[in-house]
Design an enzyme around this catalytic site. Structure first.
Site, PDB file in Angstrom:
ATOM      1  N   ARG A   1       0.817  -1.220   0.000  1.00 13.07           N
ATOM      2  CA  ARG A   1       0.000   0.000   0.000  1.00 13.07           C
ATOM      3  C   ARG A   1       0.844   1.262   0.000  1.00 13.07           C
ATOM      4  O   ARG A   1       0.492   2.260  -0.649  1.00 13.07           O
ATOM      5  CB  ARG A   1      -0.968  -0.044   1.185  1.00 13.07           C
TER       6      ARG A   1
ATOM      7  N   ASP B   1     -15.562   7.806  10.744  1.00 15.44           N
ATOM      8  CA  ASP B   1     -14.443   6.980  10.291  1.00 15.44           C
ATOM      9  C   ASP B   1     -13.238   7.889  10.059  1.00 15.44           C
ATOM     10  O   ASP B   1     -13.403   9.093   9.806  1.00 15.44           O
ATOM     11  CB  ASP B   1     -14.784   6.218   9.011  1.00 15.44           C
TER      12      ASP B   1
END
Lengths: 305, 203
Positions: free
Chosen positions: A57, A168
């Site tokens: 990532r 979030d």
């Protein structure tokens, strides 16, 4: 000011073998620097066994910004490049969920907790709305599942106001959550009848939550480890914070638990994941046994259970 | 009635909370009769180094669990010798929650704790040495493997030695050489034998 639980001069993480790292991946030194940066901002700690996951990532982020690791890493620290840090955090937080996951807890909400909340409201002569927080909400399946459960299973919804707030740390999933569009994988536990009532078909195996429910959920950016970020979240009757605390080290877990405690009303309840245990993190909550599991309670004001 | 959306209240809360958050006022509020005011004042003092003495004094006397937890998490953010010494003293507390809280906090202070390790490992009280192993298990210092190896090879108390092996496991170290040494010293210890039987090593 970040609420990072580690000072800036903290030594690099657990010992890793020196060397170039995995072929095609980050060097060990690069991995440690990224790991430390992520930890200081999110409280999430990646062990050596997550090396492949992190490398893949991070390298995607580096490539996206020109391919030079040092330039990319330096830019993470510059406020004018805040989006780069945001992108990295988005890449590293896992957002795998589906509608009605661990729905026993939603049933306990309706069958056990909400009747208690309403009884307490009546006793106090209060008409305040019932407030529920879903955090981390990922792509929205959890807060919409709470809404669906209330609308489908709780007749009292016609007589009281209920606010559902969802938060979030990942801006990208919040955008997805607000759109409310899902594929078959997210929807596999939703019955055809519920789907027909609360979703619009927008393509082959694609469904969108109807505006009536979508517009009722308030989606917000939040970092559960940061007191400043969590401060606006107050007076919730019930919080769902499932399968998040397991990613934290001990002190970050305690910080997160402390912030969740502050977000609850005295006497409010916190659901965590089935595989998590609050008693391993902190003793400030009262464990309460439910017919189908556990919930954790902020002690009521005055200390009486 | 039904599902409603209302987000102005959270913004109000932010505005209200930002009023009057000066350090002196927050320090004074650590003595407020309302434990929730004390708890929130402690959190608002996060990162304020000059508040350390007041936070430590409050932590020593705070009886409300949630207010004390807030004091601990804020204090643990300071890798500071004075803070570390205060938590190290808590490792010998009679209350197990207090002992374990101190160990967690100390694990997050790699610089300040380094100077205390020698004293903790030589403490005459084996309970303190066991708690010190809990600190080392979470402490990110390159000396940790050497400290644990020294304990396993030299401490006379079996519980301390097994705690050192546990700490090595928690730290993700290879425990096999430690287990071999420990079993050589305490061959009848059932826990060490159990660990050896499972072939414990880091994931």
């Amino acid at each position: 000011v970040t609420s990072a639980p580690l000072p800036a001069d903290r030594p690099a993480g657990p010992a890793l073998p020196a060397g170039p790292g995995r072929p095609g991946g980050l060097t060990t030194e690069q991995f440690v620097r990224v790991r430390e940066w992520v930890y200081q901002r999110t409280g999430i700690q990646f062990g050596d066994n997550k090396r492949y996951f992190v490398d893949k990532r991070v390298l995607a982020c580096v490539e996206h910004h020109g391919g030079d690791f040092e330039a990319w890493f330096a830019s993470l620290r510059l406020s004018r490049h805040a989006a780069r840090g945001e992108q990295l955090i988005n890449e590293l937080t896992v957002n795998e969920t589906y509608f009605l996951r661990e729905d026993r807890q939603f049933e306990a909400l309706v069958d056990v907790l909400l009747p208690q909340v309403l009884a307490a409201r009546r006793a106090a002569g209060s008409a305040d709305p019932v407030r529920i927080l879903s955090l981390p909400c990922a792509t929205g399946e959890e807060p919409y599942s709470i809404g669906l459960t209330l609308l489908e299973r709780w007749p009292q919804i016609d007589h009281v106001d209920v606010e559902i707030v969802a938060g979030d740390i990942d801006t990208r999933v919040l955008q997805t959550a607000r759109r409310g569009e899902y594929g078959a994988r997210s929807m596999h536990r939703v019955s055809a009848a519920v789907r027909a009532r609360w979703f619009d078909r927008i393509g082959p195996e694609r469904f969108q939550v109807r505006a009536e429910l979508r517009d009722a959920v308030d989606f917000c950016l939040v970092n559960v480890c940061e007191p400043e970020s969590m401060r606006p979240f107050r007076s919730f009757d019930v919080i769902f914070c499932r399968n998040l605390l397991i990613y934290f080290d001990q002190l970050s877990g305690r910080r997160a638990a402390e912030n969740l405690f502050g977000a609850l009303r005295p006497g409010g309840h916190l659901f965590i994941g089935d595989s998590e245990s609050m008693s391993r993190i902190t003793s400030i909550f009262l464990p309460v046994r439910l017919p189908n599991g556990m919930v954790y309670r902020r002690p009521p004001a005055g200390g009486a259970p | 009635m039904g599902l409603v959306r209302q987000h102005t209240s959270t913004r109000e809360t932010v505005r209200q909370r930002r009023r009057g958050r000066d350090t002196d006022g927050l320090v004074a509020a650590l003595q407020d009769p309302d434990p929730d005011v004390r708890r929130r004042s402690a959190l608002d003092l996060d990162g304020v180094a000059e508040a350390i003495p007041a936070l430590l004094a409050a932590c020593a006397e705070e009886a409300d669990p949630a207010a004390r937890e807030a004091l601990v998490v804020v204090l643990a953010g300071h890798d500071d010798p004075v803070v570390a010494a205060a938590f190290a003293a808590d490792l010998r507390a009679a209350d197990p929650v207090r002992r374990n809280t101190a160990a967690t906090a100390l694990s997050a202070m790699p610089s300040a704790v380094a100077d205390l390790v020698e004293g903790l490992l030589g403490d005459p009280d084996a309970t303190v040495r066991v708690m010190a192993m809990s600190v080392l298990g979470g402490l990110e210092r390159p000396e940790v493997p050497g400290w644990l190896a020294g304990v396993v090879a030299g401490d006379g108390d079996q519980n301390v030695v097994t705690a050192a092996v546990d700490a090595a496991l928690a730290a993700g170290l290879d425990t096999r050489p430690l287990l071999a040494t420990a079993l050589g010293r305490f061959p009848a210890n059932p826990y060490l034998a159990f660990l050896a039987g499972t072939g414990q090593s880091p994931p």
